[in-house]
Design a protein around this motif. Structure first.
Motif, mmCIF file in Angstrom:
data_model
loop_
_atom_site.group_PDB
_atom_site.id
_atom_site.type_symbol
_atom_site.label_atom_id
_atom_site.label_comp_id
_atom_site.label_asym_id
_atom_site.label_seq_id
_atom_site.Cartn_x
_atom_site.Cartn_y
_atom_site.Cartn_z
ATOM 1 N N VAL A 190 0.846 -1.187 0.000
ATOM 2 C CA VAL A 190 0.000 0.000 0.000
ATOM 3 C C VAL A 190 0.886 1.243 0.000
ATOM 4 C CG1 VAL A 190 -1.701 1.337 1.314
ATOM 5 C CG2 VAL A 190 -1.888 -1.154 1.191
ATOM 6 N N GLU A 191 0.552 2.182 -0.879
ATOM 7 C CA GLU A 191 1.317 3.427 -0.970
ATOM 8 C C GLU A 191 0.386 4.613 -0.754
ATOM 9 O OE1 GLU A 191 3.890 5.763 -0.602
ATOM 10 O OE2 GLU A 191 4.862 3.993 -1.450
ATOM 11 N N LEU A 192 0.777 5.523 0.122
ATOM 12 C CA LEU A 192 -0.036 6.693 0.450
ATOM 13 C C LEU A 192 0.586 8.000 -0.031
ATOM 14 C CD1 LEU A 192 -0.917 5.675 4.115
ATOM 15 C CD2 LEU A 192 -2.300 5.326 2.054
ATOM 16 N N ARG A 193 1.808 7.952 -0.575
ATOM 17 C CA ARG A 193 2.522 9.164 -0.995
ATOM 18 C C ARG A 193 2.421 9.359 -2.505
ATOM 19 N NH1 ARG A 193 8.237 7.475 0.475
ATOM 20 N NH2 ARG A 193 7.340 5.526 -0.218
ATOM 21 N N ARG A 194 1.860 10.481 -2.935
ATOM 22 C CA ARG A 194 1.754 10.712 -4.375
ATOM 23 C C ARG A 194 3.098 11.088 -4.980
ATOM 24 N NH1 ARG A 194 -1.957 16.106 -4.688
ATOM 25 N NH2 ARG A 194 -0.591 17.427 -3.482
ATOM 26 N N GLY A 195 4.062 11.488 -4.147
ATOM 27 C CA GLY A 195 5.386 11.842 -4.630
ATOM 28 C C GLY A 195 6.343 10.671 -4.713
ATOM 29 N N ARG A 196 5.872 9.486 -4.425
ATOM 30 C CA ARG A 196 6.709 8.277 -4.493
ATOM 31 C C ARG A 196 7.334 8.171 -5.873
ATOM 32 N NH1 ARG A 196 6.606 2.521 -2.807
ATOM 33 N NH2 ARG A 196 8.221 1.606 -4.113
ATOM 34 N N GLN A 197 8.649 8.018 -5.919
ATOM 35 C CA GLN A 197 9.352 7.898 -7.188
ATOM 36 C C GLN A 197 9.242 6.468 -7.710
ATOM 37 O OE1 GLN A 197 11.078 10.257 -9.093
ATOM 38 N NE2 GLN A 197 10.152 11.742 -7.703
ATOM 39 N N LEU A 198 8.841 6.337 -8.953
ATOM 40 C CA LEU A 198 8.723 5.037 -9.606
ATOM 41 C C LEU A 198 9.751 4.955 -10.725
ATOM 42 C CD1 LEU A 198 4.849 4.990 -9.987
ATOM 43 C CD2 LEU A 198 6.195 3.923 -8.178
ATOM 44 N N VAL A 199 10.261 3.776 -10.959
ATOM 45 C CA VAL A 199 11.213 3.539 -12.041
ATOM 46 C C VAL A 199 10.687 2.403 -12.920
ATOM 47 C CG1 VAL A 199 13.207 4.380 -10.740
ATOM 48 C CG2 VAL A 199 12.586 1.966 -10.618
ATOM 49 N N ARG A 200 11.309 2.242 -14.064
ATOM 50 C CA ARG A 200 10.888 1.165 -14.971
ATOM 51 C C ARG A 200 10.904 -0.176 -14.241
ATOM 52 N NH1 ARG A 200 13.685 4.825 -18.023
ATOM 53 N NH2 ARG A 200 12.532 5.590 -19.831
ATOM 54 N N GLY A 201 9.860 -0.951 -14.455
ATOM 55 C CA GLY A 201 9.747 -2.254 -13.805
ATOM 56 C C GLY A 201 8.840 -2.234 -12.585
ATOM 57 N N ASP A 202 8.556 -1.037 -12.041
ATOM 58 C CA ASP A 202 7.631 -0.952 -10.903
ATOM 59 C C ASP A 202 6.215 -1.266 -11.363
ATOM 60 O OD1 ASP A 202 9.467 -0.308 -8.921
ATOM 61 O OD2 ASP A 202 9.193 1.856 -9.143
ATOM 62 N N ARG A 203 5.466 -1.895 -10.475
ATOM 63 C CA ARG A 203 4.076 -2.259 -10.769
ATOM 64 C C ARG A 203 3.156 -1.499 -9.825
ATOM 65 N NH1 ARG A 203 3.716 -7.501 -13.499
ATOM 66 N NH2 ARG A 203 5.843 -8.170 -13.927
ATOM 67 N N VAL A 204 2.114 -0.912 -10.407
ATOM 68 C CA VAL A 204 1.140 -0.155 -9.636
ATOM 69 C C VAL A 204 -0.222 -0.788 -9.860
ATOM 70 C CG1 VAL A 204 0.047 2.098 -9.313
ATOM 71 C CG2 VAL A 204 2.481 1.964 -9.884
ATOM 72 N N ARG A 205 -0.899 -1.134 -8.774
ATOM 73 C CA ARG A 205 -2.246 -1.709 -8.873
ATOM 74 C C ARG A 205 -3.239 -0.747 -8.245
ATOM 75 N NH1 ARG A 205 -4.726 -6.520 -9.820
ATOM 76 N NH2 ARG A 205 -2.775 -7.645 -9.972
ATOM 77 N N VAL A 206 -4.292 -0.460 -9.002
ATOM 78 C CA VAL A 206 -5.395 0.369 -8.521
ATOM 79 C C VAL A 206 -6.660 -0.435 -8.769
ATOM 80 C CG1 VAL A 206 -6.612 2.554 -8.710
ATOM 81 C CG2 VAL A 206 -4.158 2.471 -9.147
ATOM 82 N N GLY A 207 -7.251 -0.954 -7.705
ATOM 83 C CA GLY A 207 -8.410 -1.829 -7.873
ATOM 84 C C GLY A 207 -8.008 -3.067 -8.645
ATOM 85 N N VAL A 208 -8.669 -3.296 -9.780
ATOM 86 C CA VAL A 208 -8.346 -4.468 -10.601
ATOM 87 C C VAL A 208 -7.350 -4.143 -11.707
ATOM 88 C CG1 VAL A 208 -10.547 -5.589 -10.143
ATOM 89 C CG2 VAL A 208 -10.334 -4.105 -12.122
ATOM 90 N N GLU A 209 -7.046 -2.862 -11.896
ATOM 91 C CA GLU A 209 -6.127 -2.465 -12.964
ATOM 92 C C GLU A 209 -4.687 -2.489 -12.458
ATOM 93 O OE1 GLU A 209 -5.745 0.811 -16.455
ATOM 94 O OE2 GLU A 209 -6.885 1.377 -14.686
ATOM 95 N N GLU A 210 -3.807 -3.072 -13.284
ATOM 96 C CA GLU A 210 -2.397 -3.115 -12.930
ATOM 97 C C GLU A 210 -1.606 -2.413 -14.031
ATOM 98 O OE1 GLU A 210 1.083 -6.120 -11.344
ATOM 99 O OE2 GLU A 210 -0.878 -6.924 -11.866
ATOM 100 N N LEU A 211 -0.705 -1.531 -13.603
ATOM 101 C CA LEU A 211 0.128 -0.767 -14.525
ATOM 102 C C LEU A 211 1.584 -1.176 -14.335
ATOM 103 C CD1 LEU A 211 -1.388 2.727 -13.678
ATOM 104 C CD2 LEU A 211 -2.056 1.240 -15.568
ATOM 105 N N LEU A 212 2.306 -1.254 -15.419
ATOM 106 C CA LEU A 212 3.735 -1.556 -15.395
ATOM 107 C C LEU A 212 4.466 -0.351 -15.951
ATOM 108 C CD1 LEU A 212 6.175 -3.489 -15.034
ATOM 109 C CD2 LEU A 212 5.739 -4.247 -17.387
ATOM 110 N N VAL A 213 5.345 0.238 -15.159
ATOM 111 C CA VAL A 213 6.138 1.370 -15.614
ATOM 112 C C VAL A 213 7.200 0.826 -16.567
ATOM 113 C CG1 VAL A 213 7.610 3.291 -14.923
ATOM 114 C CG2 VAL A 213 5.774 2.535 -13.402
ATOM 115 N N SER A 214 7.217 1.365 -17.792
ATOM 116 C CA SER A 214 8.183 0.870 -18.780
ATOM 117 C C SER A 214 8.862 2.010 -19.506
ATOM 118 C CB SER A 214 7.497 -0.051 -19.796
ATOM 119 O OG SER A 214 6.530 0.651 -20.531
#
Length: 68
Positions: free
Chosen positions: A44-68
């Motif tokens: 669980v992530e609560l910070r909108r400023g969290r730095q993401l890099v390629r390969g990170d996965r973000v899940r919102v509900g049923v949708e999953e995003l892959l940073v590429s």
């Protein structure tokens, strides 16, 4: 899983959610994060400023995003 390409080496979580059209604006990001529904790499992530890099996965509900 949907890939979301980024131009730079990293992107902030709030920016990624807007780029992927998960939210419309910054205030929507804040509410979504406060709900506890956003997971980054299965945590669980609560910070909108969290730095993401390629390969990170973000899940919102049923949708999953892959940073590429």
């Amino acid at each position: 899983m949907r890939e979301v390409p980024i131009r730079e080496n990293s992107i902030r979580l709030g920016q990624l959610l807007k780029l992927a059209d998960v939210v419309q604006n910054g205030s929507d990001v804040k509410e979504l994060l406060a709900s506890g529904e956003v997971l980054v790499n299965s945590e669980v992530e609560l910070r909108r400023g969290r730095q993401l890099v390629r390969g990170d996965r973000v899940r919102v509900g049923v949708e999953e995003l892959l940073v590429s």
